[in-house]
Design an enzyme around this catalytic site. Structure first.
Site, PDB file in Angstrom:
ATOM      1  N   TYR A 128       0.877  -1.170   0.000  1.00 14.16           N
ATOM      2  CA  TYR A 128       0.000   0.000   0.000  1.00 14.16           C
ATOM      3  C   TYR A 128       0.915   1.220   0.000  1.00 14.16           C
ATOM      4  O   TYR A 128       1.418   1.643   1.042  1.00 14.16           O
ATOM      5  CB  TYR A 128      -0.919  -0.029   1.225  1.00 14.16           C
ATOM      6  CG  TYR A 128      -1.821   1.168   1.363  1.00 14.16           C
ATOM      7  CD1 TYR A 128      -2.441   1.735   0.259  1.00 14.16           C
ATOM      8  CD2 TYR A 128      -2.063   1.728   2.610  1.00 14.16           C
ATOM      9  CE1 TYR A 128      -3.264   2.845   0.385  1.00 14.16           C
ATOM     10  CE2 TYR A 128      -2.901   2.824   2.767  1.00 14.16           C
ATOM     11  CZ  TYR A 128      -3.494   3.383   1.649  1.00 14.16           C
ATOM     12  OH  TYR A 128      -4.317   4.477   1.778  1.00 14.16           O
TER      13      TYR A 128
ATOM     14  N   ASP B 249      -2.069  -1.266  -4.115  1.00 16.79           N
ATOM     15  CA  ASP B 249      -2.455   0.103  -4.427  1.00 16.79           C
ATOM     16  C   ASP B 249      -1.177   0.936  -4.505  1.00 16.79           C
ATOM     17  O   ASP B 249      -0.576   1.251  -3.480  1.00 16.79           O
ATOM     18  CB  ASP B 249      -3.395   0.619  -3.335  1.00 16.79           C
ATOM     19  CG  ASP B 249      -3.811   2.064  -3.540  1.00 16.79           C
ATOM     20  OD1 ASP B 249      -3.380   2.682  -4.537  1.00 16.79           O
ATOM     21  OD2 ASP B 249      -4.559   2.579  -2.689  1.00 16.79           O
TER      22      ASP B 249
END
Length: 254
Positions: A108, A147
């Site tokens: 992330y 992400d």
């Protein structure tokens, strides 16, 4: 083998929606999660009803913030967390499982923020993370998903002109960071299989009905070591799966 990555924007929140049903329908061999927004014990408690997977997590020191997790049907050879760099290891952003043929890393990546306050930090992160991946690659190929908080090319967001060098996620510095990955031996699997596909995104703002209008961004990726590319059969985006402002993305291995 099917591997899926999903920024769930809060594991406890998504668990109250269709998450468990979606998990059954998607039936991944491995599910990588980002932005769990929960401590390790809270992740374990939330997912306690799942029996078919080994569950691993990495939580941020700050409660209710960031965090990653991986659910794997196969028990990995080893599990590691973070990069080993104090400045970057406080937010639970990296989780790595070692399998026989490859390392699987879920990430992330830090958001530069609405006022770009973390853009400088983000650049340091991108370089450190690239070095971390290349170090893993010395042992065996890498599959990295998650992400990345950047739309790489104009085709990867609905409104490139309006956002270029104005919005977090489409600043040239962030694009340069993604270039470092793709020019440094890692292949964007979705673009490998679908170089010309447009209108396929993985994140939509909650504002102004963006998802219904498909005004989105592709900021969730599967990158693989070039040497591992022959093992990848397909890449996909599951944009009909709801529950988060992101949708799941994935790859199929041979």
């Amino acid at each position: 083998m099917k591997i899926i990555s999903w920024n769930v924007n809060g594991i406890r929140a998504v668990a109250q929606k269709n998450f468990f049903n979606d998990l059954q329908l998607m039936n991944p061999d491995v599910l990588c999660l980002q932005e769990t927004k929960a401590q390790d014990d809270q992740v374990a408690e939330t997912l306690a009803g799942i029996n078919d997977y080994h569950i691993y997590s990495n939580s941020a020191e700050k409660k209710g913030y960031s965090g990653t997790a991986i659910l794997s049907k196969t028990e990995p050879l080893a599990v590691t967390r973070d990069m080993g760099i104090d400045d970057h290891d406080q937010e639970g952003r990296i989780l790595c499982l070692e399998y026989e043929k490859f390392y699987l890393v879920t990430v992330y990546v830090p958001n530069s923020g609405s006022e770009l306050k973390r853009l400088d930090y983000r650049q340091d992160w991108d370089k450190a993370f690239f070095d971390y991946l290349k170090n893993l690659e010395k042992t065996k190929p890498v599959v990295v998903c998650g992400d990345f908080n950047v739309a790489h090319k104009a085709v990867d967001l609905a409104r490139p002109k309006q956002n270029y060098n104005k919005s977090a996620g489409y600043m040239q510095e962030e694009i340069d960071g993604m270039d470092r990955f793709t020019q440094g031996g890692l292949t964007d699997t979705f673009r490998h299989f679908y170089p010309d596909v447009t209108d396929k995104y993985s994140w939509w703002s909650y504002r102004a009905g963006a998802r219904g209008k498909n005004i989105g961004w592709r900021i969730d990726y599967f990158l693989v070591s070039e040497s591992f590319l022959p093992e990848v059969k397909d890449a996909f985006i599951l944009d009909q799966v709801m529950g988060s402002d992101h949708c799941p993305v994935g790859i199929e291995l041979v």
